[in-house]
Design a protein around this motif. Structure first.
Motif, PDB file in Angstrom:
ATOM      1  N   TYR A  19     -12.775 -22.101 -56.598  1.00  9.54           N
ATOM      2  CA  TYR A  19     -12.080 -22.720 -55.462  1.00  9.54           C
ATOM      3  C   TYR A  19     -11.090 -21.730 -54.851  1.00  9.54           C
ATOM      4  CZ  TYR A  19     -13.738 -27.191 -57.450  1.00  9.54           C
ATOM      5  OH  TYR A  19     -14.495 -28.214 -57.944  1.00  9.54           O
ATOM      6  N   ARG A  20     -10.314 -21.079 -55.710  1.00  8.16           N
ATOM      7  CA  ARG A  20      -9.319 -20.104 -55.215  1.00  8.16           C
ATOM      8  C   ARG A  20     -10.003 -18.905 -54.550  1.00  8.16           C
ATOM      9  NH1 ARG A  20      -7.078 -21.528 -60.207  1.00  8.16           N
ATOM     10  NH2 ARG A  20      -7.748 -19.585 -61.156  1.00  8.16           N
ATOM     11  N   ALA A  21     -11.083 -18.423 -55.150  1.00  8.70           N
ATOM     12  CA  ALA A  21     -11.785 -17.266 -54.587  1.00  8.70           C
ATOM     13  C   ALA A  21     -12.405 -17.597 -53.234  1.00  8.70           C
ATOM     14  CB  ALA A  21     -12.861 -16.779 -55.561  1.00  8.70           C
ATOM     15  N   ALA A  22     -12.973 -18.781 -53.103  1.00 13.57           N
ATOM     16  CA  ALA A  22     -13.589 -19.184 -51.831  1.00 13.57           C
ATOM     17  C   ALA A  22     -12.542 -19.192 -50.723  1.00 13.57           C
ATOM     18  CB  ALA A  22     -14.238 -20.559 -51.963  1.00 13.57           C
ATOM     19  N   GLU A  23     -11.384 -19.725 -51.008  1.00 15.98           N
ATOM     20  CA  GLU A  23     -10.309 -19.768 -50.005  1.00 15.98           C
ATOM     21  C   GLU A  23      -9.806 -18.357 -49.694  1.00 15.98           C
ATOM     22  OE1 GLU A  23      -9.366 -22.337 -48.187  1.00 15.98           O
ATOM     23  OE2 GLU A  23     -10.699 -23.712 -49.260  1.00 15.98           O
ATOM     24  N   ARG A  24      -9.587 -17.570 -50.734  1.00 20.17           N
ATOM     25  CA  ARG A  24      -9.061 -16.210 -50.547  1.00 20.17           C
ATOM     26  C   ARG A  24     -10.018 -15.336 -49.744  1.00 20.17           C
ATOM     27  NH1 ARG A  24      -9.160 -14.619 -55.609  1.00 20.17           N
ATOM     28  NH2 ARG A  24     -10.836 -13.134 -55.405  1.00 20.17           N
ATOM     29  N   MET A  25     -11.316 -15.456 -50.055  1.00 21.02           N
ATOM     30  CA  MET A  25     -12.314 -14.589 -49.424  1.00 21.02           C
ATOM     31  C   MET A  25     -12.973 -15.229 -48.205  1.00 21.02           C
ATOM     32  SD  MET A  25     -12.324 -11.772 -51.182  1.00 21.02           S
ATOM     33  CE  MET A  25     -13.836 -11.029 -50.625  1.00 21.02           C
ATOM     34  N   ARG A  26     -12.654 -16.521 -47.961  1.00 23.06           N
ATOM     35  CA  ARG A  26     -13.250 -17.252 -46.831  1.00 23.06           C
ATOM     36  C   ARG A  26     -14.782 -17.279 -46.958  1.00 23.06           C
ATOM     37  NH1 ARG A  26      -9.817 -20.433 -45.629  1.00 23.06           N
ATOM     38  NH2 ARG A  26     -10.850 -20.930 -43.669  1.00 23.06           N
ATOM     39  N   ILE A  27     -15.249 -17.668 -48.158  1.00 21.47           N
ATOM     40  CA  ILE A  27     -16.675 -17.738 -48.470  1.00 21.47           C
ATOM     41  C   ILE A  27     -17.032 -19.194 -48.767  1.00 21.47           C
ATOM     42  CG2 ILE A  27     -18.461 -17.092 -50.148  1.00 21.47           C
ATOM     43  CD1 ILE A  27     -17.018 -14.443 -50.507  1.00 21.47           C
ATOM     44  N   GLU A  28     -18.170 -19.635 -48.247  1.00 22.29           N
ATOM     45  CA  GLU A  28     -18.616 -21.000 -48.500  1.00 22.29           C
ATOM     46  C   GLU A  28     -19.007 -21.156 -49.965  1.00 22.29           C
ATOM     47  OE1 GLU A  28     -21.889 -24.250 -46.908  1.00 22.29           O
ATOM     48  OE2 GLU A  28     -21.780 -22.292 -45.940  1.00 22.29           O
ATOM     49  N   LEU A  29     -18.543 -22.254 -50.561  1.00 17.18           N
ATOM     50  CA  LEU A  29     -18.799 -22.576 -51.961  1.00 17.18           C
ATOM     51  C   LEU A  29     -19.451 -23.952 -52.017  1.00 17.18           C
ATOM     52  CD1 LEU A  29     -18.341 -22.156 -55.058  1.00 17.18           C
ATOM     53  CD2 LEU A  29     -16.070 -23.161 -54.719  1.00 17.18           C
ATOM     54  N   VAL A  30     -20.624 -24.030 -52.660  1.00 17.19           N
ATOM     55  CA  VAL A  30     -21.355 -25.291 -52.760  1.00 17.19           C
ATOM     56  C   VAL A  30     -21.603 -25.606 -54.233  1.00 17.19           C
ATOM     57  CG1 VAL A  30     -23.419 -26.580 -52.093  1.00 17.19           C
ATOM     58  CG2 VAL A  30     -22.535 -24.769 -50.580  1.00 17.19           C
ATOM     59  N   LEU A  31     -21.114 -26.762 -54.674  1.00 12.54           N
ATOM     60  CA  LEU A  31     -21.339 -27.215 -56.038  1.00 12.54           C
ATOM     61  C   LEU A  31     -22.495 -28.205 -56.030  1.00 12.54           C
ATOM     62  CD1 LEU A  31     -18.107 -26.631 -55.685  1.00 12.54           C
ATOM     63  CD2 LEU A  31     -18.137 -27.315 -58.070  1.00 12.54           C
ATOM     64  N   VAL A  32     -23.487 -27.961 -56.879  1.00  9.01           N
ATOM     65  CA  VAL A  32     -24.680 -28.794 -56.939  1.00  9.01           C
ATOM     66  C   VAL A  32     -24.694 -29.495 -58.299  1.00  9.01           C
ATOM     67  CG1 VAL A  32     -27.203 -28.834 -56.824  1.00  9.01           C
ATOM     68  CG2 VAL A  32     -25.909 -27.168 -55.450  1.00  9.01           C
ATOM     69  N   ALA A  33     -24.822 -30.834 -58.262  1.00 11.52           N
ATOM     70  CA  ALA A  33     -24.810 -31.611 -59.499  1.00 11.52           C
ATOM     71  C   ALA A  33     -25.704 -32.834 -59.344  1.00 11.52           C
ATOM     72  CB  ALA A  33     -23.386 -32.042 -59.835  1.00 11.52           C
ATOM     73  N   ASN A  34     -26.056 -33.423 -60.477  1.00  5.63           N
ATOM     74  CA  ASN A  34     -26.887 -34.621 -60.417  1.00  5.63           C
ATOM     75  C   ASN A  34     -26.052 -35.898 -60.502  1.00  5.63           C
ATOM     76  OD1 ASN A  34     -26.259 -34.905 -63.114  1.00  5.63           O
ATOM     77  ND2 ASN A  34     -28.292 -34.364 -63.848  1.00  5.63           N
ATOM     78  N   GLN A  35     -24.758 -35.753 -60.337  1.00  8.98           N
ATOM     79  CA  GLN A  35     -23.855 -36.888 -60.253  1.00  8.98           C
ATOM     80  C   GLN A  35     -22.710 -36.513 -59.319  1.00  8.98           C
ATOM     81  OE1 GLN A  35     -22.428 -37.618 -64.178  1.00  8.98           O
ATOM     82  NE2 GLN A  35     -21.881 -35.509 -64.531  1.00  8.98           N
ATOM     83  N   PRO A  36     -22.076 -37.482 -58.695  1.00  7.14           N
ATOM     84  CA  PRO A  36     -20.977 -37.151 -57.784  1.00  7.14           C
ATOM     85  C   PRO A  36     -19.842 -36.447 -58.533  1.00  7.14           C
ATOM     86  CG  PRO A  36     -21.660 -39.439 -57.519  1.00  7.14           C
ATOM     87  CD  PRO A  36     -22.364 -38.912 -58.733  1.00  7.14           C
ATOM     88  N   ILE A  37     -19.329 -35.391 -57.932  1.00  2.22           N
ATOM     89  CA  ILE A  37     -18.206 -34.671 -58.527  1.00  2.22           C
ATOM     90  C   ILE A  37     -17.120 -34.507 -57.470  1.00  2.22           C
ATOM     91  CG2 ILE A  37     -19.528 -33.429 -60.283  1.00  2.22           C
ATOM     92  CD1 ILE A  37     -19.530 -31.017 -58.417  1.00  2.22           C
ATOM     93  N   ALA A  38     -15.895 -34.449 -57.928  1.00  2.16           N
ATOM     94  CA  ALA A  38     -14.768 -34.267 -57.017  1.00  2.16           C
ATOM     95  C   ALA A  38     -14.622 -32.782 -56.697  1.00  2.16           C
ATOM     96  CB  ALA A  38     -13.494 -34.797 -57.654  1.00  2.16           C
ATOM     97  N   VAL A  39     -14.372 -32.499 -55.426  1.00  7.71           N
ATOM     98  CA  VAL A  39     -14.088 -31.129 -55.006  1.00  7.71           C
ATOM     99  C   VAL A  39     -12.854 -31.163 -54.109  1.00  7.71           C
ATOM    100  CG1 VAL A  39     -16.497 -30.378 -55.148  1.00  7.71           C
ATOM    101  CG2 VAL A  39     -15.611 -31.234 -52.993  1.00  7.71           C
ATOM    102  N   PRO A  40     -12.136 -30.057 -54.023  1.00  9.61           N
ATOM    103  CA  PRO A  40     -10.955 -30.032 -53.159  1.00  9.61           C
ATOM    104  C   PRO A  40     -11.331 -30.205 -51.692  1.00  9.61           C
ATOM    105  CG  PRO A  40     -11.102 -28.034 -54.503  1.00  9.61           C
ATOM    106  CD  PRO A  40     -12.353 -28.807 -54.719  1.00  9.61           C
ATOM    107  N   ARG A  41     -10.419 -30.728 -50.920  1.00  9.09           N
ATOM    108  CA  ARG A  41     -10.642 -30.827 -49.479  1.00  9.09           C
ATOM    109  C   ARG A  41     -10.507 -29.438 -48.879  1.00  9.09           C
ATOM    110  NH1 ARG A  41      -8.395 -36.315 -46.988  1.00  9.09           N
ATOM    111  NH2 ARG A  41      -9.064 -37.662 -48.692  1.00  9.09           N
ATOM    112  N   SER A  42     -11.601 -28.967 -48.333  1.00  9.12           N
ATOM    113  CA  SER A  42     -11.630 -27.643 -47.722  1.00  9.12           C
ATOM    114  C   SER A  42     -12.884 -27.551 -46.868  1.00  9.12           C
ATOM    115  CB  SER A  42     -11.664 -26.551 -48.799  1.00  9.12           C
ATOM    116  OG  SER A  42     -11.962 -25.296 -48.233  1.00  9.12           O
TER     117      SER A  42
END
Length: 150
Positions: A19-42
């Motif tokens: 999460y920190r690296a995506a914000e710092r580097m301005r890179i899209e980060l996609v988490l893939v799971a077979n159940q709903p997971i919480a991710v930061p608002r970004s």
């Protein structure tokens, strides 16, 4: 470049680093799971929920990731498919999968699986700890340092 995460079994510490690296580097980060997971608002961080079947997240990541992307996974068969496709694969302990080492790891995984199938107790990996998180963060930084800045 996009970062994909095989999120079902990904340690929380790794997700936080990403999460920190995506914000710092301005890179899209996609988490893939077979159940709903919480991710930061970004605007850079999203999640994709796939069906709850065996290896659904792995199949989806293999289909969605493009050469030049980075995938974080501990799944060796997925890593082997990704490396063959030209996608960079990194495990949560900071080990970079390469064409040279992924075949060896896949063979070892299959061997250990056959031992377990024969009833041999092979134990499991050591518990994830701060040293593993540091190794992951360091390897991620090395990889991201090579990404051209727009």
């Amino acid at each position: 470049m996009k970062i994909w995460v095989d999120a079902d079994a990904c340690p929380r510490a790794v997700k936080d680093i990403l999460y920190r690296a995506a914000e710092r580097m301005r890179i899209e980060l996609v988490l893939v799971a077979n159940q709903p997971i919480a991710v930061p608002r970004s605007v850079l961080v999203s999640r994709r929920t796939v069906e709850r079947t065996l290896d659904a997240a792995d199949r989806a990541i293999a289909a969605w990731a493009d050469p030049g992307d980075l995938v974080v996974t501990h799944d060796i068969p997925l890593a082997a498919d990704l490396v063959a496709k030209g996608v960079t694969a990194l495990n949560p302990r900071g080990e970079l999968y390469t064409a040279e080492n992924v075949r060896q790891q896949l063979s070892m995984r299959d061997f250990m699986d056959s031992l377990r199938g024969a009833g041999v107790d092979t134990g499991g990996p050591p518990a994830y700890d701060a040293r593993d998180a540091r190794a992951f963060a360091n390897q991620l930084d090395r990889l991201l340092a090579r990404v051209p800045r727009g």
